[in-house]
Scaffold this active site. Structure first.
Site, short mmCIF file in Angstrom:
data_model
loop_
_atom_site.label_atom_id
_atom_site.label_comp_id
_atom_site.label_asym_id
_atom_site.label_seq_id
_atom_site.Cartn_x
_atom_site.Cartn_y
_atom_site.Cartn_z
N HIS A 195 0.07 5.42 1.29
CA HIS A 195 -0.26 6.56 1.47
C HIS A 195 -0.09 7.68 0.71
O HIS A 195 0.94 8.13 0.49
CB HIS A 195 0.49 6.47 3.19
CG HIS A 195 0.29 4.87 4.25
ND1 HIS A 195 0.03 5.48 4.95
CD2 HIS A 195 1.10 4.33 4.23
CE1 HIS A 195 -0.28 4.55 6.07
NE2 HIS A 195 0.69 3.85 5.06
N HIS B 219 0.81 -1.81 0.07
CA HIS B 219 0.21 0.43 -0.10
C HIS B 219 1.07 1.18 0.08
O HIS B 219 2.31 0.84 0.35
CB HIS B 219 -0.32 0.32 1.24
CG HIS B 219 -0.40 -0.21 2.20
ND1 HIS B 219 -0.13 -1.49 2.59
CD2 HIS B 219 0.18 1.04 3.76
CE1 HIS B 219 0.40 -0.74 3.85
NE2 HIS B 219 0.46 0.32 4.20
P1 AMP Z 1 1.54 0.70 7.84
O1 AMP Z 1 1.91 -1.35 7.01
O2 AMP Z 1 2.99 0.54 8.86
O3 AMP Z 1 2.18 1.43 5.93
O4 AMP Z 1 0.58 1.31 8.37
C1 AMP Z 1 -0.78 0.68 7.72
C2 AMP Z 1 -2.39 1.81 7.65
O5 AMP Z 1 -3.68 0.60 7.47
C3 AMP Z 1 -2.00 2.51 8.61
O6 AMP Z 1 -2.22 3.95 8.99
C4 AMP Z 1 -3.67 2.10 9.66
O7 AMP Z 1 -4.36 3.48 10.15
C5 AMP Z 1 -4.32 1.55 8.32
N1 AMP Z 1 -5.44 0.62 8.60
C6 AMP Z 1 -5.22 -0.74 9.09
N2 AMP Z 1 -6.68 -1.15 9.13
C7 AMP Z 1 -7.27 -0.59 8.18
C8 AMP Z 1 -8.57 -0.30 7.80
N3 AMP Z 1 -9.20 -1.61 9.03
N4 AMP Z 1 -8.67 0.44 7.19
C9 AMP Z 1 -7.95 1.44 6.95
N5 AMP Z 1 -6.60 1.97 6.77
C10 AMP Z 1 -6.49 0.76 8.11
#
Ligand code: AMP
Length: 138
Positions: free
Chosen positions: A105, A103
């Protein structure tokens, strides 16, 4: 490299097992709002096919994801009248990754406004309103 785990939370979102606030989708990618937003308009772009991160992604997955990142980033900049866009992308635990499905951001940014710290749940009504701002500018 560790194998892809299809029980990760984004795989569950892709299978419709848990809800999301969708901003944009096409055949290959999905963009939805982050539930712990560090900026107003913070959203995530993922491929619809499995890979952990950039390190195991195929050329096709990366190309599709980056097309959507650019498309949504432009809309987020316009929809929020932002001065800029920050992209973040983490690979493996040591690289800051917490969800092991690739993913990116997307953060709309305004001059002098810092990102909020990670880890605080957002207000769902505000998140839905922010998604609509981006959608309206797509
Ligand atoms: P990272 O893997 O460090 O990029 O972090 C994962 C991101 O996914 C974080 O910003 C979380 O806030 C986000 N996140 C986790 N669960 C969900 C969800 N169910 N829906 C949307 N975002 C999520």
């Amino acid at each position: 490299m560790t194998a892809y785990d299809d029980q990760n939370i984004f795989a569950k979102i892709l299978r419709g097992e848990i809800p999301n606030v969708t901003v944009y989708e096409d055949d290959d990618t999905l963009c939805f709002m982050d539930i712990m937003p560090r900026t107003d308009g913070h959203c995530l772009v993922i491929p619809k096919t499995p890979c952990r991160n950039v390190l195991d992604a195929s050329d096709a997955q990366l190309a599709a994801v980056m097309r959507t990142v650019r498309r949504v980033a432009r809309a987020a900049k316009a929809g929020f009248d932002a001065d800029g866009i920050t992209l973040q992308q983490f690979n493996e635990t040591a690289g800051g990754q917490e969800v092991f499905h690739l993913h990116f951001h997307i953060h709309p940014r305004h001059e002098g406004v810092a990102m909020r710290p990670p880890g605080t749940m957002g207000d769902m009504d505000a998140i839905k309103a922010h998604a609509e701002k981006i959608r309206a500018a797509l």
